[in-house]
Motif scaffolding. Structure first.
Motif, mmCIF file in Angstrom:
data_model
loop_
_atom_site.group_PDB
_atom_site.id
_atom_site.type_symbol
_atom_site.label_atom_id
_atom_site.label_comp_id
_atom_site.label_asym_id
_atom_site.label_seq_id
_atom_site.Cartn_x
_atom_site.Cartn_y
_atom_site.Cartn_z
ATOM 1 N N HIS A 149 0.846 -1.260 0.008
ATOM 2 C CA HIS A 149 -0.061 0.063 0.084
ATOM 3 C C HIS A 149 0.957 1.254 0.016
ATOM 4 N N VAL A 150 0.412 2.180 -0.727
ATOM 5 C CA VAL A 150 1.103 3.510 -0.845
ATOM 6 C C VAL A 150 0.479 4.375 0.178
ATOM 7 N N ILE A 151 1.490 5.250 0.835
ATOM 8 C CA ILE A 151 0.881 6.519 1.743
ATOM 9 C C ILE A 151 1.959 7.498 1.318
ATOM 10 N N GLN A 152 1.496 8.710 0.999
ATOM 11 C CA GLN A 152 2.448 9.751 0.800
ATOM 12 C C GLN A 152 3.195 9.749 2.056
ATOM 13 N N GLY A 153 4.528 10.210 1.802
ATOM 14 C CA GLY A 153 5.658 10.417 2.704
ATOM 15 C C GLY A 153 6.072 9.040 3.346
ATOM 16 N N VAL A 154 5.408 7.752 3.251
ATOM 17 C CA VAL A 154 5.812 6.604 3.681
ATOM 18 C C VAL A 154 6.712 5.935 2.640
ATOM 19 N N SER A 155 7.962 5.525 3.039
ATOM 20 C CA SER A 155 8.730 4.831 1.947
ATOM 21 C C SER A 155 8.738 3.368 2.552
ATOM 22 N N PRO A 156 8.494 2.226 1.556
ATOM 23 C CA PRO A 156 8.649 0.972 2.159
ATOM 24 C C PRO A 156 9.721 0.309 2.399
ATOM 25 N N GLN A 157 9.988 -0.695 3.473
ATOM 26 C CA GLN A 157 10.921 -1.074 3.930
ATOM 27 C C GLN A 157 11.685 -1.939 2.553
ATOM 28 N N LYS A 158 13.113 -1.868 2.194
ATOM 29 C CA LYS A 158 13.423 -2.775 1.161
ATOM 30 C C LYS A 158 13.747 -4.249 1.536
ATOM 31 N N ASP A 159 13.646 -5.354 0.705
ATOM 32 C CA ASP A 159 14.012 -6.434 0.927
ATOM 33 C C ASP A 159 13.170 -6.839 2.251
ATOM 34 N N PHE A 160 11.997 -6.549 2.291
ATOM 35 C CA PHE A 160 11.111 -6.895 3.622
ATOM 36 C C PHE A 160 11.293 -8.451 3.857
ATOM 37 N N GLY A 161 10.868 -9.249 2.876
ATOM 38 C CA GLY A 161 11.075 -10.649 2.919
ATOM 39 C C GLY A 161 12.297 -11.012 2.346
ATOM 40 N N PRO A 162 12.595 -12.524 2.573
ATOM 41 C CA PRO A 162 13.830 -13.049 2.053
ATOM 42 C C PRO A 162 13.636 -13.447 0.343
ATOM 43 N N ASP A 163 14.671 -13.306 -0.249
ATOM 44 C CA ASP A 163 15.004 -13.596 -1.566
ATOM 45 C C ASP A 163 14.445 -14.863 -1.890
ATOM 46 N N LEU A 164 13.581 -14.906 -2.718
ATOM 47 C CA LEU A 164 13.126 -16.391 -3.493
ATOM 48 C C LEU A 164 13.454 -16.828 -4.621
ATOM 49 N N ALA A 165 14.134 -15.842 -5.412
ATOM 50 C CA ALA A 165 14.768 -16.034 -6.654
ATOM 51 C C ALA A 165 15.430 -17.318 -7.075
ATOM 52 N N ILE A 166 16.145 -18.143 -6.096
ATOM 53 C CA ILE A 166 16.671 -19.242 -6.077
ATOM 54 C C ILE A 166 16.312 -20.290 -5.295
ATOM 55 N N LEU A 167 15.147 -20.214 -4.696
ATOM 56 C CA LEU A 167 14.424 -20.874 -3.848
ATOM 57 C C LEU A 167 14.442 -22.533 -4.491
ATOM 58 N N GLY A 168 13.902 -22.566 -5.853
ATOM 59 C CA GLY A 168 13.913 -23.949 -6.467
ATOM 60 C C GLY A 168 15.173 -24.583 -6.467
ATOM 61 N N SER A 169 16.374 -24.117 -6.234
ATOM 62 C CA SER A 169 17.386 -24.779 -6.375
ATOM 63 C C SER A 169 18.044 -25.127 -4.979
ATOM 64 N N LYS A 170 17.428 -24.747 -4.020
ATOM 65 C CA LYS A 170 18.066 -24.956 -2.539
ATOM 66 C C LYS A 170 17.972 -26.393 -2.144
ATOM 67 N N ASN A 171 19.121 -26.952 -1.301
ATOM 68 C CA ASN A 171 19.067 -28.150 -0.923
ATOM 69 C C ASN A 171 18.374 -28.102 0.314
ATOM 70 N N VAL A 172 18.211 -29.243 1.044
ATOM 71 C CA VAL A 172 17.513 -29.294 2.388
ATOM 72 C C VAL A 172 18.401 -28.788 3.457
ATOM 73 N N SER A 173 19.720 -28.961 3.216
ATOM 74 C CA SER A 173 20.407 -28.473 4.330
ATOM 75 C C SER A 173 20.414 -26.714 4.700
ATOM 76 N N GLN A 174 20.048 -26.045 3.458
ATOM 77 C CA GLN A 174 19.673 -24.524 3.490
ATOM 78 C C GLN A 174 18.597 -24.271 3.951
ATOM 79 N N LEU A 175 17.695 -25.108 4.400
ATOM 80 C CA LEU A 175 16.365 -24.655 4.805
ATOM 81 C C LEU A 175 16.271 -24.676 6.166
ATOM 82 N N GLU A 176 15.415 -23.713 6.996
ATOM 83 C CA GLU A 176 15.029 -23.806 8.449
ATOM 84 C C GLU A 176 13.847 -24.119 8.681
ATOM 85 N N PHE A 177 13.768 -25.442 9.198
ATOM 86 C CA PHE A 177 12.591 -26.130 9.552
ATOM 87 C C PHE A 177 12.061 -25.782 10.879
ATOM 88 N N GLY A 178 13.095 -25.191 12.037
ATOM 89 C CA GLY A 178 12.644 -25.010 13.058
ATOM 90 C C GLY A 178 12.133 -26.206 13.835
#
Length: 708
Positions: free
Chosen positions: A409-438
């Motif tokens: 959502h846009v609000i005049q005078g309010v700038s969105p936070q950059k990279d708010f969520g993790p980068d998912l551009a390479i998610l499909g190539s990640k191995n299991v050891s790179q994932l956080e299952f908690g």
């Protein structure tokens, strides 16, 4: 100890040496014995035995040779040994379901398995020779086989454009864009939409604080007697764009306080013609008249309304715009009128076209929305909110940023936070050891991780800021497929050459037509040279198909060409000048190279030819089974009652010869017509005419119904 004694070897040492020698021989023997019993060798023997039971034995064994089969694609960094076990994978005679695995042939695909191997599409461990290592995740091998229901993800690694063969992948990409996932995440080949969520700079003038509280608390508006959701919010149930945030009552009060203060653009109430208002207010059927006009303008082509049939509530209408079932309880009346007159004044990227309203139509429709599309119980459970306090407003402003609201959502005078969520551009190539299952109790693989992250983010990360989406299982699998296709940029130039980019449309009209194209949002429904929507006919060749005068008349008063269809072209109340500009542009620019308008002289069509065409139409080819003329005929194809004023003769002739050449995928059958029959049918169709309304010249800015 004497020197002689020191040189002697004890019996114990001799025994130990003998045992070690035996053990060494046994260890050396394990490897060849183990190799002799390798499962791939057993599969090869079984394949030979199976091939010998079939009539085409010689052909099945022609390419067979014992040993490990290996496909090496060095430029793609692929080593593939899958065909060592899958010996019959390219044998067309082994495609029958009765053929046992792993010898069954692969279904026909555009890629030659012998050249491309298997792991390009199916993933898994190409160099492995054990089935468990090749197919599954082990300590040493982290890329399991891709389940068949997600196999289209592999197509998306190279094919960035839509493919007819990958509907699930296409749908997943569409949802990632529609749900505004790129507002928080970097996604490969998913562009950030021009309009994410509504601009909230002026939301305090549009909505009441009570409605904002209700929406943040529970974005649902229609429930049954048991409290079960029937219709979701102001969006369709299948595609809820606004997710469910985990907010406390205190946080909701703070956010609603902050949002209520946002009034960047004062709304000046529109001044209706006093005479029009006085005349309409005396009518006891004002809201009914507004509903009739609402439907006549085909607003439900884009917007849906909930209707109750029996004991079940259903949505009817389109899904381009928001659902309007209870919009009268949502918006400020002055804001509603300002929006109807010019949507882009409040939301510059709004898809809604700007209509040319008369005061009478605008007043009627506004009264219908404000009185009929309401729900008096909608806000009944909202607690007393009182006047917003300074602390509440400040807390709400902080929450707006912390929850990532500024990413959509846009609000005049309010700038969105950059990279708010993790980068998912390479998610499909990640191995299991790179994932956080908690502490989640889910299978340790990439697919389970993705689906848990979407449906319940807290299950894999208790500190996650991601809201919860409600998706159907089908849409969940579609989004998972799209995310699995995101494996990052190609690792080398050879792989880069395999990437098939998305085509970019160069259709960006300028001038007077470009202004009208943007004002009436033509591309939302129609396609032009590959750009635009699919709801209405493709207009890339409309100038070859339709006569210029018909186009202008249709724009002024859209008629129903296909009665069987639900959606209709809205009535925009265009001026004569606007209709002429669009008709002139379409007539001159949108031409098909297969149709030569000047090559057909209508004077050559005689009465005798038309009569012969009528006989062909009604008797030999029975075209009236699908097409209507007057009040008789079918409803599958368009109504031809006015085809003589509508269609160009050259288009009719080319259409009769080969419909699919002009409109690929059309259901019109291709018949083997002679040239004489084509001319006769064309002559007959050109006689089908109704009296066309005159298109008079009027000054720009004036509509048939009143002032614009």
């Amino acid at each position: 100890m004497t020197a002689e004694k020191m040189g002697e070897i004890s019996t114990r040492l001799r025994a130990m040496f003998a045992l070690a020698s035996v053990a060494f021989v046994v260890v050396l023997a394990v490897s060849p014995v183990k190799d002799f019993f390798q499962s791939w060798k057993r599969y090869e023997k079984d394949y030979v035995s199976y091939a010998q039971t079939r009539p085409d034995t010689k052909r099945l064994l022609a390419d067979f040779h014992p040993g490990i089969d290996q496909i090496w694609l060095p430029e793609m960094r692929v080593l593939d040994r899958c065909t060592t076990c899958h010996q019959g994978i390219s044998q067309a005679s082994l495609r029958d379901a009765s053929v046992p695995q792993p010898f069954r042939a692969h279904p026909a695909v555009p890629h030659d398995v012998k050249k491309w191997g298997c792991v390009i599409c199916h993933r898994g461990q190409g160099p492995a020779t054990e089935m468990s290592e090749a197919h599954e995740t082990t300590l040493a091998w982290e890329q399991p086989l891709l389940p068949i229901r997600f196999i289209q993800a592999s197509c998306g690694v190279c094919h960035r454009a839509e493919l007819p063969q990958t509907p699930k992948l296409n749908r997943g990409r569409e949802l990632l864009s529609h749900l505004n996932c790129s507002g928080c995440h970097h996604l490969q080949d998913i562009e950030r939409p021009a309009m994410l969520g509504p601009d909230l700079s002026n939301v305090g003038n549009k909505l009441t604080r009570q409605w904002i509280y209700k929406w943040l608390k529970e974005p649902y508006t229609i429930v049954d007697a048991s409290g079960n959701t029937v219709v979701v919010g102001y969006e369709t149930e299948e595609e809820p764009r606004m997710p469910q945030f985990r907010l406390t009552d205190q946080e909701i009060k703070a956010l609603s306080s902050y949002l209520e203060t946002l009034k960047s653009r004062p709304i000046e109430p529109y001044k209706f013609d006093p005479g029009v208002v006085a005349s309409l207010q005396r009518s006891p059927e004002l809201a009914d008249q507004g509903e009739v006009r609402f439907r006549q303008m085909f607003c439900t082509t884009c917007h849906s309304l909930a209707v109750t049939r029996g004991d079940e509530a259903k949505l009817i209408g389109g899904d381009i715009g928001p659902e309007l079932t209870k919009v009268g309880s949502k918006v400020n009346p002055d804001w509603l009128i300002a929006w109807l007159r010019n949507p882009q004044s409040d939301l510059p990227h709004a898809l809604m076209p700007r209509y040319g309203w008369s005061d009478e139509d605008l007043y009627k429709v506004a009264q219908y929305i404000n009185t009929r599309l309401t729900d008096p119980d909608l806000l009944s459970k909202v607690p007393p909110l009182g006047e917003p306090t300074r602390d509440e407003i400040q807390f709400g402003q902080r929450l707006f940023l912390e929850k990532g609201c500024a990413s959509c959502h846009v609000i005049q005078g309010v700038s969105p936070q950059k990279d708010f969520g993790p980068d998912l551009a390479i998610l499909g190539s990640k191995n299991v050891s790179q994932l956080e299952f908690g502490n989640s109790n889910i299978p340790r693989n990439l697919i389970s991780y993705i689906q848990a992250k979407i449906t319940d983010p807290l299950s894999v990360n208790p500190a996650a800021r991601m809201p919860q989406y409600r998706l159907t299982p089908t849409d969940l699998d579609a989004i998972t497929t799209a995310l699995l296709s995101m494996t990052g940029s190609p690792a080398n130039s050879s792989l880069a050459r395999l990437v098939v980019p998305r085509p970019e449309s160069a259709f960006r009209p300028a001038g007077a037509f470009g202004e009208l194209y943007d004002r009436y949002k033509c591309a939302v429904c129609h396609r032009f040279n590959g750009d635009g929507g699919n709801l209405a006919p493709d207009l890339s060749f409309e100038g070859s198909r339709a006569q210029r005068q018909w186009i202008a008349g249709f724009l002024k008063n859209p008629e129903t060409l296909r009665p069987i269809l639900i959606f209709r072209m809205p009535q925009f109340n265009m001026t004569n000048q606007e209709a002429s500009v669009i008709a002139d542009y379409l007539g001159m620019v949108t031409q098909s190279p297969a149709v030569k308008l000047s090559a057909v002289d209508e004077k050559r069509f005689t009465t005798q030819m038309a009569e012969m065409g009528r006989q062909l139409y009604e008797v030999k080819y029975q075209c009236n089974a699908c097409h209507t003329i007057g009040s008789a005929g079918g409803y599958v194809g368009p109504n031809l009652s006015n085809a003589g004023n509508w269609l160009n003769a050259a288009w009719i002739e080319e259409w009769l010869k080969d419909p699919q050449a002009l409109v690929p995928g059309t259901i019109e059958p291709r018949r083997t017509l002679t040239d004489q029959e084509v001319q006769a049918l064309t002559a007959y169709v050109l006689t089908l005419k109704r009296k066309a309304p005159e298109l008079t010249t009027s000054s720009a800015g004036t509509t048939a119904g009143g002032t614009q």
